[in-house]
Design an enzyme around this catalytic site. Structure first.
Site, PDB file in Angstrom:
ATOM      1  N   HIS A 100       0.869  -1.225   0.072  1.00  0.00           N
ATOM      2  CA  HIS A 100      -0.117  -0.039  -0.005  1.00  0.00           C
ATOM      3  C   HIS A 100       0.808   1.200   0.080  1.00  0.00           C
ATOM      4  O   HIS A 100       2.114   1.138   0.575  1.00  0.00           O
ATOM      5  CB  HIS A 100      -1.013  -0.074   1.220  1.00  0.00           C
ATOM      6  CG  HIS A 100      -2.093  -0.730   1.030  1.00  0.00           C
ATOM      7  ND1 HIS A 100      -2.052  -2.328   1.438  1.00  0.00           N
ATOM      8  CD2 HIS A 100      -3.373  -0.263   0.737  1.00  0.00           C
ATOM      9  CE1 HIS A 100      -3.258  -2.926   1.179  1.00  0.00           C
ATOM     10  NE2 HIS A 100      -4.202  -1.737   0.729  1.00  0.00           N
ATOM     11  N   LYS A 115      -0.947   5.019   4.899  1.00  0.00           N
ATOM     12  CA  LYS A 115      -1.763   4.035   5.534  1.00  0.00           C
ATOM     13  C   LYS A 115      -1.541   3.576   6.771  1.00  0.00           C
ATOM     14  O   LYS A 115      -0.318   3.605   7.138  1.00  0.00           O
ATOM     15  CB  LYS A 115      -1.669   2.712   4.570  1.00  0.00           C
ATOM     16  CG  LYS A 115      -2.922   1.745   5.028  1.00  0.00           C
ATOM     17  CD  LYS A 115      -3.025   0.594   4.214  1.00  0.00           C
ATOM     18  CE  LYS A 115      -4.206  -0.542   4.829  1.00  0.00           C
ATOM     19  NZ  LYS A 115      -5.292   0.273   4.995  1.00  0.00           N
TER      20      LYS A 115
HETATM   21  N1  NAI Z   1     -12.712  -0.593   2.062  1.00  0.00           N
HETATM   22  C1  NAI Z   1     -12.039  -0.149   0.914  1.00  0.00           C
HETATM   23  O1  NAI Z   1     -12.360  -0.602  -0.085  1.00  0.00           O
HETATM   24  C2  NAI Z   1     -11.262   1.003   1.241  1.00  0.00           C
HETATM   25  C3  NAI Z   1     -10.749   1.102   2.522  1.00  0.00           C
HETATM   26  N2  NAI Z   1      -9.837   2.213   2.762  1.00  0.00           N
HETATM   27  C4  NAI Z   1      -9.779   2.720   4.239  1.00  0.00           C
HETATM   28  O2  NAI Z   1     -10.478   3.723   4.215  1.00  0.00           O
HETATM   29  C5  NAI Z   1     -10.056   4.655   5.187  1.00  0.00           C
HETATM   30  C6  NAI Z   1      -9.550   6.050   4.703  1.00  0.00           C
HETATM   31  O3  NAI Z   1      -8.618   5.786   3.756  1.00  0.00           O
HETATM   32  P1  NAI Z   1      -8.030   7.050   3.109  1.00  0.00           P
HETATM   33  O4  NAI Z   1      -9.427   7.880   2.214  1.00  0.00           O
HETATM   34  O5  NAI Z   1      -6.987   6.332   2.148  1.00  0.00           O
HETATM   35  O6  NAI Z   1      -7.361   7.890   4.117  1.00  0.00           O
HETATM   36  P2  NAI Z   1      -7.102   9.566   4.121  1.00  0.00           P
HETATM   37  O7  NAI Z   1      -6.281   9.572   5.253  1.00  0.00           O
HETATM   38  O8  NAI Z   1      -6.866   9.976   2.772  1.00  0.00           O
HETATM   39  O9  NAI Z   1      -8.572   9.987   4.409  1.00  0.00           O
HETATM   40  C7  NAI Z   1      -9.136   9.924   5.873  1.00  0.00           C
HETATM   41  C8  NAI Z   1     -10.000  11.103   5.948  1.00  0.00           C
HETATM   42  O10 NAI Z   1     -10.298  11.012   7.264  1.00  0.00           O
HETATM   43  C9  NAI Z   1     -10.564  12.320   8.012  1.00  0.00           C
HETATM   44  N3  NAI Z   1     -10.759  12.053   9.349  1.00  0.00           N
HETATM   45  C10 NAI Z   1     -10.138  11.686  10.302  1.00  0.00           C
HETATM   46  N4  NAI Z   1     -10.667  11.556  11.361  1.00  0.00           N
HETATM   47  C11 NAI Z   1     -11.997  12.014  11.241  1.00  0.00           C
HETATM   48  C12 NAI Z   1     -13.117  12.791  11.973  1.00  0.00           C
HETATM   49  N5  NAI Z   1     -13.014  12.101  13.462  1.00  0.00           N
HETATM   50  N6  NAI Z   1     -14.285  13.212  11.467  1.00  0.00           N
HETATM   51  C13 NAI Z   1     -14.161  13.216  10.058  1.00  0.00           C
HETATM   52  N7  NAI Z   1     -13.218  13.111   9.480  1.00  0.00           N
HETATM   53  C14 NAI Z   1     -11.995  12.562   9.840  1.00  0.00           C
HETATM   54  C15 NAI Z   1      -9.074  12.931   7.859  1.00  0.00           C
HETATM   55  O11 NAI Z   1      -9.181  14.273   7.945  1.00  0.00           O
HETATM   56  C16 NAI Z   1      -8.920  12.383   6.262  1.00  0.00           C
HETATM   57  O12 NAI Z   1      -9.446  13.358   5.402  1.00  0.00           O
HETATM   58  C17 NAI Z   1      -8.777   4.008   5.699  1.00  0.00           C
HETATM   59  O13 NAI Z   1      -9.204   3.280   6.914  1.00  0.00           O
HETATM   60  C18 NAI Z   1      -8.398   2.920   4.765  1.00  0.00           C
HETATM   61  O14 NAI Z   1      -7.823   1.658   5.077  1.00  0.00           O
HETATM   62  C19 NAI Z   1      -9.342   2.756   1.603  1.00  0.00           C
HETATM   63  C20 NAI Z   1      -9.382   2.260   0.407  1.00  0.00           C
HETATM   64  C21 NAI Z   1     -10.202   1.372  -0.072  1.00  0.00           C
HETATM   65  O1  LIG Z   2      -5.669   2.268   2.890  1.00  0.00           O
HETATM   66  C1  LIG Z   2      -5.881   1.673   1.560  1.00  0.00           C
HETATM   67  O2  LIG Z   2      -5.663   2.310   0.823  1.00  0.00           O
HETATM   68  C2  LIG Z   2      -6.831   0.458   1.847  1.00  0.00           C
HETATM   69  N1  LIG Z   2      -7.373   0.098   2.453  1.00  0.00           N
HETATM   70  C3  LIG Z   2      -7.857  -1.235   2.630  1.00  0.00           C
HETATM   71  C4  LIG Z   2      -7.375  -2.363   3.278  1.00  0.00           C
HETATM   72  O3  LIG Z   2      -6.826  -2.168   4.405  1.00  0.00           O
HETATM   73  O4  LIG Z   2      -7.633  -3.482   2.976  1.00  0.00           O
HETATM   74  C5  LIG Z   2      -8.589  -1.545   1.108  1.00  0.00           C
HETATM   75  C6  LIG Z   2      -7.527  -1.276  -0.078  1.00  0.00           C
HETATM   76  O5  LIG Z   2      -6.750  -2.239   0.355  1.00  0.00           O
HETATM   77  C7  LIG Z   2      -7.060   0.073   0.224  1.00  0.00           C
END
Ligand code: NAI
Ligand SMILES: O=C(O)C1=N[C@H](C(=O)O)C[C@H](O)C1
Length: 266
Positions: free
Chosen positions: A155, A159
């Protein structure tokens, strides 16, 4: 039928921005509000990096849930806040679609019990990309015949959680069909701690973090005279939006917690 009204937590994040664009393009979805760490009292359209949607931004999640009429919360924040938001959403009768990874087994159980008590759908999907869901299912199938397996997830270096939610979910699916087995030499040692990766029921999980990466995983099986590698790459975050959209559509008919997008696919 009226539009599905959605609150997004984490709108300025990498995934949050992508989710706002998806909602904006989907005629049956409506962005009702956002929960952000800053910009409270403004509108989404006032934030340069976000789409032209007139929806209020709240810094206090509880005030948002009290004041805004919506059916669904999409949470894309951090493990700590994602868990708090999901619990609170259920208390306010909202159905959470959770992409945030890093919840503990205890937290998942607690949310499952809460969903059942409230009879509200919750979808927690460690990976919303259809290809990643297939990769996990193929890995589960292969593990029936190849019990020796190591997972390598790669990743971007922003992350927070390791191993990834996808790697943990893959290992859990494999555990369903594989007898626990310690892999490698019984007397192997690590000259450097962590060299053999994390240990889940004897399976090894290796986490790589580098700039330039998005989300990638290889599940490598080994057997006599052969190896099998099942690999998935998300090359951008649009790849996750098919699953987010599907989850928002399906959650309205659910009254339990669903962990993993595979449970929503026919
Ligand atoms: N299930 C899936 O397919 C995927 C899941 N993810 C997960 O999604 C989450 C976010 O990932 P990204 O967007 O890459 O991270 P990122 O760091 O770019 O975005 C996270 C956002 O959450 C905000 N945030 C943090 N605490 C907050 C609060 N208390 N209230 C409101 N906003 C708050 C931050 O300001 C930031 O803008 C991670 O846990 C990641 O692992 C990421 C990609 C795909
Ligand atoms: O943080 C990410 O970027 C992602 N998080 C998810 C995970 O923890 O598996 C999904 C994807 O891999 C991207």
């Amino acid at each position: 039928m009226s539009n599905t009204k959605i609150i997004v937590a984490g709108p300025r994040g990498k995934m949050g921005k992508e989710a706002l664009h998806m909602i904006h393009q989907e005629p049956s979805f409506e962005l009702a509000a956002c929960v952000d760490r800053k910009n409270g009292g403004t509108s989404v359209k006032d934030i340069e990096e976000l789409p032209e949607i007139d929806a209020p931004i709240y810094e206090d999640v509880e005030t948002c849930f009290q004041e805004v009429e919506a059916q669904v919360l999409i949470d894309l924040t951090t493990p700590e806040f994602g868990y708090k938001h999901t619990k609170l959403a259920l208390q306010y009768g909202l159905r959470p679609v959770v992409g945030t990874t890093g919840f503990t087994t205890e937290q998942l159980s607690e949310l499952e019990a809460m969903a059942e008590e409230k009879q509200l759908g919750v979808i927690i999907a460690p990976n919303f990309a259809i290809g990643a869901v297939l990769m996990m299912q193929f890995a589960k199938w292969a593990a029936k015949y190849f019990p020796d397996v190591e997972i390598i997830e790669k990743h971007h270096d922003q992350k927070l959680d390791a191993p990834s939610g996808t790697a943990v979910k893959t290992a859990q699916l494999i555990e369903e069909v594989r007898e626990p087995k310690q892999q490698g030499h019984p007397e192997e040692t690590e000259a450097l701690t962590g060299a053999r990766g994390a240990d889940m029921d004897g399976m090894r999980i290796h986490s790589m973090r580098l700039p330039g990466l998005v989300a990638h995983q290889e599940v490598v099986f080994g057997s006599t005279g052969e190896t099998l590698t099942i690999k998935h790459d998300s090359i951008n975050r649009e790849s996750f939006m098919t699953g987010v959209k599907l989850s928002v559509e399906k959650i309205l008919t659910l009254d339990v917690l669903v962990y993993g997008l595979e449970n929503l696919l026919e």
